[in-house]
Design a protein around this motif. Structure first.
Motif, PDB file in Angstrom:
ATOM      1  N   SER A  88       0.850  -1.197   0.000  1.00  0.00           N
ATOM      2  CA  SER A  88       0.000   0.000   0.000  1.00  0.00           C
ATOM      3  C   SER A  88       0.882   1.241   0.000  1.00  0.00           C
ATOM      4  N   GLU A 124      -1.370  -1.093  -4.118  1.00  0.00           N
ATOM      5  CA  GLU A 124      -2.475  -0.152  -3.915  1.00  0.00           C
ATOM      6  C   GLU A 124      -1.925   1.271  -3.867  1.00  0.00           C
ATOM      7  N   ASP A 130      -6.690  -0.872   6.990  1.00  0.00           N
ATOM      8  CA  ASP A 130      -5.531   0.014   6.926  1.00  0.00           C
ATOM      9  C   ASP A 130      -4.775  -0.003   8.246  1.00  0.00           C
TER      10      ASP A 130
END
Length: 562
Positions: free
Chosen positions: A10, A110, A561
């Protein structure tokens, strides 16, 4: 079941930080590619995210077949909320980047947040470099690739980038890779532009092991030795057939046959082809490097959909003119289908069909949002009223060829596809021309028995997009071979495909897309009954929504997250 491997990387563009998360359960449940991108986006992107806002996220993913050396596997997937359709959208690109992506060791990448200055991202198996690149503002695809080669020593197959259209948030901007290949449909290039990312490179030496069975070599050998017309003409081999059966959109969809088809058909493209073109590891080699020395035009393509959008739909009957339109879109970073249809809408409003100079001038204006180009950059659904023309789109996505007024199962597919008017979501047209064996073909007229057949093809294609396996593997990667390659019973694979379609639809339902969005700009006899049958067979409501309970057990939850 064989699946992609590696953690989720990410990348927070706002803070310029990175993190990793274990997504083994997601990979094991959704294979890779589109399935994994869809699951991650469904669980991690807010349902009300602005497609061009910081909350939208973009996912790059590949599948287990990118760990093979089999033909039809030089592809990868990108997923985000589309600024064109306002729904969850996965776009698929060929070329040579997929195996460089797997070499980083990641199962998915991501992008979240947004940068306050134009960035290049360099992703390797050792981390991520954030490089400010203000001097690349407005650079074309070739200029960007040249910069990366000089500054990083990486060639085009390592690079995904946007042109001026993406920077200017043209709603049908592409992400370009391998210089001339595109994550074309849905405007994901505008998502990168809104995030302040000009380019992203992938490189490394950490490809993880995925054991692919020997059947891969049978597929590869057959692809190499088969004398298929697509090896000479690519998808343009269907141009004459589409025209013959009245399925070739012409003059902004006002006609279904083009009197100038001989100037833009597969034979004309083959005459301009000057060498073989292919994707990574693929012996089928159906790409189309073309050149016209007299006019100094060189490009890769055009494929059939570009021949339709910039040829017949604009009433342009010279293949070199279409080649030039194709190259402009590649350099500026735009989907040739949406761009060509939007230009055709403008020509219709100005009564200027066939005006090639105006076509090319308008393409440039759209990419830079200059003059009328600022309006046209919004796409047909958002500009048709001001132009005074009909809205030829579904869910905001402009139409390809294979017209559904003639190929009526394809028309139903356009209506219900979660991506909108997209011919690759189920390639139902192949059954109706037909391009398949007689025992698989269907009468192009009517919708009887087609909803279930459509569902089967949608589920199958979702699996191919997760594998990731090219749709042109039809006839080479049979159902039995697909099951063997992915190490799972075919029916179980189709259940995975169904879950992917459900997740896409559920996300879009939360954004207000339901039965009212499954409409066409023309009448299709029996479509309301066909929609009822389709929804019932899918286990959805009569309004085209996915019951929350249907998502239970839809695979491992995506990680939260940090």
């Amino acid at each position: 079941m064989r699946h992609a491997k590696g953690p989720l990387l990410s990348i927070d563009l706002t803070d310029r930080t990175t993190s990793e998360a274990d997504i083994t359960d997601v990979l094991a449940s959704f294979i890779g590619g589109r399935g994994v991108g869809t699951k991650l986006a469904h669980d991690r992107v807010p349902f009300d995210a602005d497609p061009l806002g910081e909350e939208n996220r973009l996912y790059f993913t590949t599948g287990p077949m990118q760990h093979s050396q089999m033909s039809f596997t030089g592809r990868m997937n990108a997923t985000a909320v589309s600024p064109l359709t306002d729904g969850l959208f996965s776009s698929n690109a060929g070329g040579f980047m997929s195996r460089n992506f797997t070499a980083t060791g990641y199962g998915a990448v991501e992008l979240r947040g947004a940068s306050d200055e134009l960035l290049a991202l360099h992703v390797t198996d050792e981390g991520v470099e954030f490089e400010p690149v203000p001097d690349l503002a407005g650079a074309t695809t070739s200029e960007t690739v040249e910069y990366v080669e000089e500054s990083q020593g990486l060639e085009a197959e390592h690079v995904a980038n946007i042109g001026p259209a993406g920077e200017n948030e043209v709603r049908f901007a592409s992400i370009m890779t391998s210089e001339s290949r595109a994550f074309g449909r849905g405007g994901l290039g505008a998502v990168l532009g809104a995030k302040g990312v000009k380019l992203i490179t992938f490189d490394g030496d950490s490809t993880q092991e995925v054991d692919i069975p020997p059947i891969q070599m049978d597929v590869h050998r057959e692809a190499a030795t088969d004398d298929h017309i697509m090896k000479r003409q690519g998808t343009t081999s269907v141009t004459d057939l589409g025209n013959e059966v009245s399925a070739l959109p012409t003059r902004y969809f006002s006609e279904l046959q083009f009197e100038g088809v001989e100037g833009i058909n597969g034979d004309r493209v083959e005459e301009k082809k000057f060498k073989k073109g292919t994707c990574s590891a693929c012996a089928f080699a159906c790409k189309l490097p073309t050149k016209d020395e007299e006019r100094g035009v060189e490009t890769e393509g055009p494929e059939f959909e570009t021949v339709m959008s910039f040829g017949s739909n604009c009433a342009v009957d010279d293949i070199v003119d279409v080649m030039q339109s194709n190259e402009l879109c590649d350099q500026l970073g735009m989907d040739t289908i949406s761009a060509g249809d939007t230009v055709a809408a403008y020509l219709a409003s100005e009564d200027e069909f066939g005006n090639v100079e105006l076509v090319h001038e308008t393409v440039e204006k759209i990419a830079h949002r200059e003059g009328v180009g600022d309006l046209l950059a919004e796409g047909v659904a958002r500009c048709h009223e001001e132009l005074g023309v009909e809205n030829w789109s579904v869910k905001g996505l402009e139409f390809p060829g294979h017209d559904g007024r003639t190929l009526q199962g394809q028309g139903l597919s356009f209506a219900v596809a979660n991506r909108g008017a997209d011919h690759m979501y189920a390639t139902f047209y192949a059954l109706e021309y037909p391009l398949v064996d007689k025992d698989q073909a269907m009468d192009p007229s009517g919708l009887d028995a087609k909803p279930q057949r459509l569902i089967d093809r949608e589920n199958h294609h979702a699996v191919l997009d997760s594998g990731v396996v090219c749709k042109f593997s039809r006839g080479f990667v049979t159902d039995e071979r697909l099951a063997e390659l992915l190490g799972e019973e075919f029916d179980d694979l189709m259940a995975v495909g169904s879950r992917i379609v459900d997740l896409e639809r559920h996300f879009n339902n939360q954004r207000g897309l339901d039965r009212d969005a499954d409409t066409l700009p023309y009448e299709l006899p029996g479509i309301e009954e066909a929609l009822d049958d389709y929804y019932t067979a899918r286990g959805w409501t009569a309004e085209g929504t996915v019951p929350d309970g249907r998502l239970a057990g839809s695979g491992g939850a995506a990680p939260a997250d940090d």
